[in-house]
Write a protein that holds these residues in place. Structure first.
Motif, PDB file in Angstrom:
ATOM      1  N   ASP A  61       0.825  -1.216   0.000  1.00 55.88           N
ATOM      2  CA  ASP A  61       0.000   0.000   0.000  1.00 55.88           C
ATOM      3  C   ASP A  61       0.851   1.255   0.000  1.00 55.88           C
ATOM      4  N   CYS A  62       0.388   2.273  -0.733  1.00 58.03           N
ATOM      5  CA  CYS A  62       1.010   3.602  -0.670  1.00 58.03           C
ATOM      6  C   CYS A  62       0.535   4.313   0.590  1.00 58.03           C
ATOM      7  N   GLY A 113      -3.358   0.574  -9.303  1.00 53.51           N
ATOM      8  CA  GLY A 113      -4.611   1.165  -8.854  1.00 53.51           C
ATOM      9  C   GLY A 113      -5.055   0.670  -7.502  1.00 53.51           C
ATOM     10  N   PRO A 114      -6.209   1.113  -7.042  1.00 56.09           N
ATOM     11  CA  PRO A 114      -6.696   0.722  -5.713  1.00 56.09           C
ATOM     12  C   PRO A 114      -7.027  -0.761  -5.641  1.00 56.09           C
ATOM     13  N   ILE A 121     -13.013  -0.530  -1.150  1.00 57.86           N
ATOM     14  CA  ILE A 121     -11.705  -0.051  -1.574  1.00 57.86           C
ATOM     15  C   ILE A 121     -10.819   0.052  -0.339  1.00 57.86           C
ATOM     16  N   THR A 122      -9.741  -0.704  -0.313  1.00 55.76           N
ATOM     17  CA  THR A 122      -8.903  -0.747   0.889  1.00 55.76           C
ATOM     18  C   THR A 122      -7.745   0.232   0.832  1.00 55.76           C
ATOM     19  N   ASN A 123      -7.397   0.725  -0.350  1.00 51.37           N
ATOM     20  CA  ASN A 123      -6.352   1.739  -0.452  1.00 51.37           C
ATOM     21  C   ASN A 123      -6.474   2.426  -1.804  1.00 51.37           C
ATOM     22  N   SER A 126      -1.352   1.466  -4.749  1.00 52.00           N
ATOM     23  CA  SER A 126      -0.414   0.494  -4.196  1.00 52.00           C
ATOM     24  C   SER A 126       0.788   0.395  -5.122  1.00 52.00           C
ATOM     25  N   PHE A 127       1.885  -0.122  -4.575  1.00 54.88           N
ATOM     26  CA  PHE A 127       3.069  -0.412  -5.368  1.00 54.88           C
ATOM     27  C   PHE A 127       2.997  -1.864  -5.829  1.00 54.88           C
TER      28      PHE A 127
END
Length: 308
Positions: A61-62, A113-114, A121-123, A126-127
């Motif tokens: 996650d970002c 993307g998320p 939607i959890t984030n 993300s990387f």
């Protein structure tokens, strides 16, 4: 310049103290901040954070305040840093087509993307790493971030809910919250079994105080019921200051005036003047952020403006 000084300046420059206009000033300011932070990457507004990518993982996650990557590194068991190269998602998938067997210490990353599971939607971002991690590694991210807005005392989190009784079941959106020391807060309110069971802030308003009690008119949550309240747990930026306000208030002021005058649908000559002043101030900010603060930067791939 703090938020009160900025708000007073916007009203003075535009000669507008009308109630609805003043209520929209936080929106003008936040839009101006977003425009500035996406136009200039100030080295002063970078953070370092660490996390862990576990065995078999290819996503991370970002941070919530993430704006852009400066660098990202994976740290192996000996403490050696492996700085990752930014690639497109398709490149990584083509290079490592089987995420189960194509494993190793990650060498590349892409912004993905998320994460969406059904409707949750959890984030936001993300990387995505390649290859898939073959062990647990520490990850160090150096990134540009969105600092807290100069807008003062925005509601950040809520505390205990007193649900009340006899409310009409349903989910109600953009419900104006009443009470407390501030104004402008909106929330999504969920009612079940006659009581309010959940309150999610959608607009934090301004000038609130932690510990204050909020409520809402029954007319906005089904038309019946009474007794609902919720406590303010935390607020952001209680002193109404920010890095821009302390270090480069001219660019913030003129960017806010452009937004304010757009809202007012003001005269074109004044709009042009405010926009010109903003661009002049932005050029000075870019001289600092993209020029003076990067003269000794080791990495030559980033934009570096000549200082004259």
């Amino acid at each position: 310049m703090n938020y009160t000084e900025l708000s007073n300046a916007i009203q003075a420059y535009t000669e507008n103290t009308e109630t609805n206009f003043v209520a929209e000033i936080p929106v003008f300011v936040e839009q101006a901040e977003q425009r500035i932070y996406n136009s200039v990457q100030f080295p002063s507004l970078r953070k370092n954070v660490t996390s862990t990518i576990v065995l078999g993982a290819k996503y991370l996650d970002c941070p919530l305040d993430f704006l852009a990557v400066y660098s990202i590194a994976v740290i192996d068991g000996s403490g050696n840093y492996e700085y990752l190269l930014n690639k497109d998602v398709n490149f990584i998938r083509q290079a490592y087509p089987n995420p189960t067997t194509d494993t190793g210490i990650p060498k590349y990353y892409a912004l993905f993307g998320p994460t969406v599971i059904v409707t949750t939607i959890t984030n936001e971002l993300s990387f995505f790493f390649g290859p898939t991690s073959d062990a647990s590694y520490n990850v160090e991210l150096h990134y540009y971030y969105y600092p807290d807005s100069i807008v003062q005392s925005v509601i950040n989190t809520l505390g205990a809910i007193t649900g009340g009784s006899a409310y009409t079941a349903g989910t109600y959106f953009n419900v104006p919250l009443t009470g407390g020391t501030g104004s402008g807060a909106l929330a999504t309110v969920t009612v079940s079994g006659g009581a309010v069971t959940a309150v999610t802030i959608t607009n934090g308003g301004l000038q609130y105080t932690a510990g204050g009690s909020l409520s809402a008119s029954a007319t906005n949550i089904g038309g019946t019921g009474s007794g609902f309240s919720v406590l303010i747990n935390t607020v952001t930026n209680s002193d109404g200051r920010s890095w821009l306000g302390d270090n480069f208030d001219t660019v913030l002021l003129y960017a806010s005036l452009v937004e304010a005058y757009t809202y007012m649908k003001g005269e074109q000559d004044m709009m042009a003047l405010y926009n010109q002043k903003f661009m002049e101030a932005l050029a000075l900010a870019k001289r600092l952020g993209d020029g003076m603060e990067r003269q000794d930067a080791y990495r030559s791939g980033q934009f570096r403006q000549a200082v004259t």
